[in-house]
Design a protein around this motif. Sequence first.
Motif, mmCIF file in Angstrom:
data_model
loop_
_atom_site.group_PDB
_atom_site.id
_atom_site.type_symbol
_atom_site.label_atom_id
_atom_site.label_comp_id
_atom_site.label_asym_id
_atom_site.label_seq_id
_atom_site.Cartn_x
_atom_site.Cartn_y
_atom_site.Cartn_z
ATOM 1 N N ARG A 157 -18.439 -42.416 -110.215
ATOM 2 C CA ARG A 157 -19.057 -43.499 -109.446
ATOM 3 C C ARG A 157 -20.141 -42.976 -108.502
ATOM 4 O O ARG A 157 -21.223 -43.566 -108.410
ATOM 5 N N ASN A 158 -19.862 -41.881 -107.796
ATOM 6 C CA ASN A 158 -20.852 -41.348 -106.866
ATOM 7 C C ASN A 158 -22.122 -40.916 -107.583
ATOM 8 O O ASN A 158 -23.237 -41.142 -107.108
ATOM 9 N N ASN B 24 -24.060 -44.025 -108.676
ATOM 10 C CA ASN B 24 -24.685 -44.677 -107.509
ATOM 11 C C ASN B 24 -25.934 -43.933 -107.050
ATOM 12 O O ASN B 24 -26.891 -44.538 -106.569
ATOM 13 N N ASN C 20 -27.747 -49.925 -108.342
ATOM 14 C CA ASN C 20 -26.763 -48.942 -108.774
ATOM 15 C C ASN C 20 -25.413 -49.622 -109.032
ATOM 16 O O ASN C 20 -25.309 -50.854 -109.030
ATOM 17 N N ASP D 217 -22.500 -49.750 -107.321
ATOM 18 C CA ASP D 217 -21.919 -50.537 -106.227
ATOM 19 C C ASP D 217 -22.617 -51.884 -106.093
ATOM 20 O O ASP D 217 -21.969 -52.924 -105.871
ATOM 21 N N GLU D 218 -23.952 -51.879 -106.222
ATOM 22 C CA GLU D 218 -24.699 -53.136 -106.143
ATOM 23 C C GLU D 218 -24.352 -54.047 -107.314
ATOM 24 O O GLU D 218 -24.272 -55.271 -107.156
#
Length: 876
Positions: A477-478, A481, A501, A503-504
């Motif tokens: 995930r990081n 992003n 990204n 999270d968005e």
Amino acid sequence: MPFSSKTFIARLPAGVTLDDDVREYLSSIIDGQTFASSNALREETQHFLVDAGLQDSALDAFYTSLQDQFASGSTTAIDADLGDLSIKDQDQSQTHDNDDDFSGSDDKPQGQSSGSAATKKPSKSKPVKMSKASKKLAAKTSSSSAAVSPVVGPDGERSASPAIGKDAFSGDSAIVEAYSQQSRFHEETIETLSKEVDLKQVNINIGDQPLLKDARLWFKSGTMYGFIGRNGTGKSTLLKAIGYGQLIGFPQNLRTLYIEQLPSETPENQTVIETVLKADTERTLLMAESLLLQQAINKYPRQLVKSIKKLEWERIKVKLADQQKLAFRRSGKRGAEAREELLVVEAEEKAAKEDFEAIPIEGVEPSLNVLNQAHEMLESVYSKLQQIEADSAEARARDLLRGLGFTPVNQDLPIKQFSGGWKMRIALAQALFLKPDLLLLDEPTNHLDLPAIIWLQNYLLENLSGNHTVVVVSHDRNFLNTVSQEIIRLRDHKLDYFPGNFDEYEMKMEDKTKMNDRIVTSLEKRRKKVQESINKQRTIMHKTGDDKRGGVIASRQKKLERLQGHNKLENGKRFKQSYRAGYHLTLGITVDREVPEPPVTIPLPEPKELRGNPTTLISLNNVTFSYPGAPTKKTGPVLQNVSLSLHPSSRVALLGPNGCGKSTIMSLLAGDVTPTSGTVERFSSLVKIGYYSQHNVDKLDGYSSKSATQYLMDTFPEEYKTQVQARKYLGSYGITGQCAVLPMSTLSGGQKARVALAVCVQGGPQVLLLDEITNHLDMATIQGLIVALKEFIGAIVLVSHDAYFVKAVCEDDDGDEDELSDEGDEDALKAQEEAGVVYRVKSGKLIRQEGGVDEYVRGVVIENKKGMRSGSGRPV
């Protein structure tokens, strides 16, 4: 039944003889695919018979005699006088007889309905002869290509392979077809100056299983995409179809590169730096040409003519190799044209070879024209080398390797000394070194440590952003992003695009779901209210006989129809039917509630209770470890005076670059290795340890015939005596249906990881040692694993390069400090101090990171900027 090569050969006219290699290749073509008509068979095979001496009249008579073999087929037959042509219903089958046009034949109108009859006169195409070189290459292709061997389908049955020349490739369990919208006005691919990709109606099938259905493939130039989707939806297959050049309609002008592994033909004695540099074949050829011309001009002038002829011959050989690949990948009309061109190039290559061999060994005195020609060629080579920045190539390659964890010493070691994970880093370095127009990265972080992941994301942003298109499949995930500018989601056989990204993307999907729920709820309430009003007016009209109520009812009925769809656009403006194309049959925008994908649950069994309620389950006491026979004077021991205690509620994360000793600590805790000095103590022999490692996952690859069900029954015969018991347990970990009974060598990486996890936690261990467990798992599964580990009441030790995963498991505060403090139990307080701790493994020691993962990441970034890459990158 499919037409048989035995029937074809048996019916050949008397006097026609075929060489063994030609007969073998011909049989592979006929038996490897299903021909719908004698014309289709003729297009693929007639050039072999022409080579054997058969004339046009004899050819016509021979193929006419074969028409009875196709009369009883399942497809529609057309009048024999006009030739045979059948078009399969694309809704029922995704196979195609001619890869020129996957929507049907060249003469079929684009809008013609599936399954309808069409007529086409047999073409009078010029017979194409194959030279002996072509025949040998054809025979070699037929004997070595995996496309002619039977393939195990998703249901476990053996299915027929497509013929050589079809635009398909072998997947893990079946043949893959990939194509986009085609018509008789389209060529195989479109070449433009644009680096943007926008393909309509992209379809990908594995056997009979569709992965994409009429999807839009859209890559905007210079954009970095994060590609997401559940395991098994087809992300890797799509990238392979693009990277292998198998997606019909994909622009050929784009330099596209898909990284999977080092090519099998890579010399094992070749050093790491040489392997990366030789990936740029253009530079390698230009350097060789430069050296050849320099030596001939400056040292051996009598060899100048021979050197020029050799250079010309080598260039034509490169062209010939490319044309051979093209000729044997294509079929039908395009295949015939490619084979015609192959004959021309073969003649050119033969002439160039003869010109080279005609020059005597001792050479000849060059004329002034030859000297001028040599200088012009050398100047052209220098110009090209300058354009591709050849002088700085080695420095750039070494910087890449250093960022990926290779020390200067290891960069000059042969690649045979490195493990598979390090070889994947070499392949990644090759891709970054080449800088293609479209770079396809499939789980690039799986074989990288956290320092290398941080370096990679910074490199992509600083060196590729704005000039190159990058598509990344990753479950980190990081990482997503950081690098993603847009998200592509593969779900329900479609591709959806979301700016921003990951999270968005999640926030937008959550907001969109809430908004749609509100809209649908509001529309339902308004429709219900209007319907109740209509019913009320009808009741009054029937009771009173007031016909005027009918007008009111009709008016409200129209209002009800308008409420079938939403009348507001996303920008808040009112929907107008006349302004929107495609809405002529509706009175509003249909709003559907998107059904969320079900969450993944990982049912970790509850640890078995131990008598005495121990406060320490396992402890390392001043442990030092060195591998037997390894020199320790220069490098020192792998671990030195390490102490670590695990309590029933411990959450411990070990961070550091590959090779620093993290997996060694796990092996010591598991009891797989013995310390050189110091002790490893367990509370009792009843302490059960579940050890998950990549080695255990890779070990499943060795079972080419054993299924996950059988493996579980063999490993735990007392617990799983029947298939029903074993399949029920595996099903709880997502190994359901045919996956549970297929050979484990056919399972995907994520499915193998689930099997290894199910084996790891079987029996309820009190301690879980999880070494890189997130590799190959999709985000939904990782999230489900996080939930399961947070609820697990035993001890957990993590080795992971996924910063998000480590923080979620080891750093989240559950708010138990007050409860433990009130008890006044020193042992409980000690256990609380050890729960949720992050250690950095460096120079053989454990260094506690008080600031957790964030502190470690900050330190790595500083070291990368200073050029202090930690981690020796030692070969395994």
